[in-house]
Design an enzyme around this catalytic site. Structure first.
Site: not given
Length: 520
Positions: A285, A315, A337-338, A359, A426, A428
């Site tokens: 990531t 990610q 994502q990310d 996220d 949420r 992490w």
């Protein structure tokens, strides 16, 4: 769906004895350090190192003295760990292990830089600066471990790197613990933004040092060439790189030594920097970012940062910032994502657009988003989470503050919104902290508001708050009943997370010329 792993890799607490410590050394007698070390979260490691190194044999005169010794101790052990980490490159068995290991080499180098800044007599360092830099150092070590977990190679090289540096940094965070900065604004910006930088941000066409243009009308055709040229400049005064309209297919890294760089584009959707690295494609990531910024004082204006790897590659970061006192003004961040990795340090985003699914605003910076548009897209697994904040230590001065923004559905989600659940965030990491204030929450936000990460993980230790939000998704009547979640009713409490208090905006933002609201 492949997820970031929340679990921490088990550390071999005394592996350092065989790896790093000669048995025939001695420092403080254990009786004199016991009472001092008892004040820290990890007294065992504190006692062991202070009694096994002759360099720590002078008396501890008071708490400030003990903090200074603890900082030097963390630096010593980080240097030992760096040496061990560097030596393990030849033991990597495949490309994935090599990718995770390479991250750790870079992250240890930055960790040493950050701890060193807190002890260097020539570096101006307030207690808040120290807490910020130590938080970043701890984040680096978490990220090192995380890379091995993500790529499924945590069984071989990572145990050899296990050490107690994280524990020793946590001890310094505990000893140095400070509250929030004082509110201090100048013309709508945190005061850390100088008047010169403020003018650059608000001037329609600041005078550039160099120009990037794909048609050959500038000094360079690529952003990377311009960054290389900036690296050869003398001094560290603000350096403006104008990037003319066009789609630049580049992965850009602005390193530690490149301070006070400003990228000025022709506007969102006009100047686009795009890449496609992802965890699905074999990157960590951390290294998937299309643009990664580490040099302090970075500013971007009028640019789209994009990652096109797509939701199926998990990610995939559009921008990662670990630049202290960085500012993003009228920029957009596009991914799934990310998307936006607010990695570490103090950051400010104003009038930006952020698109993603899972996220998509995540990391462990102390960051304030103000007057931004946050757009959830249509996710493949029918669940969106806007934030995933990564605080691992209760004394880190980090968190995500979303103030006076709008959280709505992107065009691709609107058509299928009823079949998708979208949550504000949420946890992490164990002490995940996110505050949403005076923000418009559209009907896409699920009534429960927030999503667990895994079972009961972090539900008691997280810090999630909402204050004076509006819109059809803002009702707190059916929100989660976790111990760490709270509806904020006091303006005094909410004001802790304003730009003025949370990132001491008044001390640095005015110089950038980016408008900002100091208080609520």
């Amino acid at each position: 769906m492949f997820k970031k792993l929340a679990m921490a890799f088990p550390l071999a607490i005394f592996l350092f004895i065989t790896l790093f410590v000669s048995p025939a050394v001695s420092g403080y007698p254990s009786t004199s350090v016991k009472s001092w070390c008892a004040q820290t979260p990890y007294p065992q490691q504190c006692e062991y190192y202070l009694t096994h190194n002759p360099k720590y044999a002078h008396p501890i005169k008071g708490k400030s003295d003990f903090l200074k010794i603890s900082l030097h101790l963390a630096l010593d052990r980080a240097l030992h760990a760096q040496s061990t980490t560097n030596s393990l490159g030849s033991k990597c068995r495949n490309e994935r292990e090599k990718a995770a290991w390479a991250d750790c080499v870079e992250l240890y180098e930055n960790t040493i830089l950050k701890i060193n800044s807190t002890v260097d007599p020539y570096t101006k360092c307030s207690a808040t600066d120290a807490q910020t830099w130590l938080s970043a150092a701890l984040t680096n070590l978490e990220t090192c471990k995380q890379g091995f977990d993500e790529l499924g190679v945590a069984d071989y090289i990572l145990p050899l790197m296990s050490n107690n540096v994280s524990c020793l940094i946590s001890n310094t965070l505990s000893l140095n613990k400070v509250g929030y900065g004082e509110p201090n604004y100048n013309k709508g910006f945190p005061t850390w933004v100088t008047s010169g930088d403020r003018k650059l941000l608000q001037t329609s066409s600041p005078t550039p040092n160099i120009v990037v243009a794909q048609d050959g009308s500038g000094n360079f055709k690529t952003i990377n060439e311009a960054i290389a040229a900036a690296g050869k400049r003398s001094g560290s005064a603000r350096y403006v790189i104008q990037v003319k309209a066009g789609t630049y297919k580049e992965n850009v890294e602005i390193g530690t030594k490149l301070k006070n760089i400003m990228l000025v584009g022709d506007g969102i959707g006009k100047t686009i920097i795009t890449g496609s690295r992802s965890v699905g494609g074999g990157s960590t990531t951390f290294k998937s970012a299309t643009v990664a910024v580490v040099g302090d004082g970075f500013i971007a204006r009028g640019i789209t940062f994009r990652n096109t790897a797509g939701a199926e590659n998990h990610q995939a970061v559009a921008l990662r910032s670990g630049s202290d006192l960085s500012v993003f003004y009228q920029c957009s961040f596009e991914g799934y994502q990310d998307t936006l990795y607010v990695y570490s340090e103090r950051q400010f985003y104003r009038e930006c657009d952020i698109y993603g699914t899972v996220d998509f605003i995540f990391g462990n910076a102390a960051v304030v988003f103000q007057n931004c548009n946050i757009y959830a897209r249509n996710p493949p697994n029918k669940t969106n989470t806007v934030t995933a904040q990564g605080r691992t230590d209760p004394n880190e001065n980090t968190g995500i503050s979303i103030h006076n923004c709008r959280i709505t559905a992107a065009s691709d989600l609107k058509a299928v919104q009823s079949s998708v659940k979208t949550y504000l965030g949420r946890p992490w990491k164990e002490y995940s902290r996110t505050i949403v204030m005076k923000t418009f929450l559209d009907s896409l936000i699920d009534p429960s508001g927030w999503l667990p990460w895994s079972g009961n993980f972090a539900l008691d230790t997280l810090d999630y708050g909402e204050y004076a939000n509006t819109g059809p998704g803002s009702s707190t009547a059916k929100r989660v009943n976790w111990k760490g979640y709270h509806v904020i009713t006091s303006a005094t409490e909410a004001s802790k997370f304003t730009a003025g208090n949370f990132i001491a905006a008044g001390s640095w933002l005015p110089a950038t010329n980016v408008p900002f609201t100091s208080g609520l």
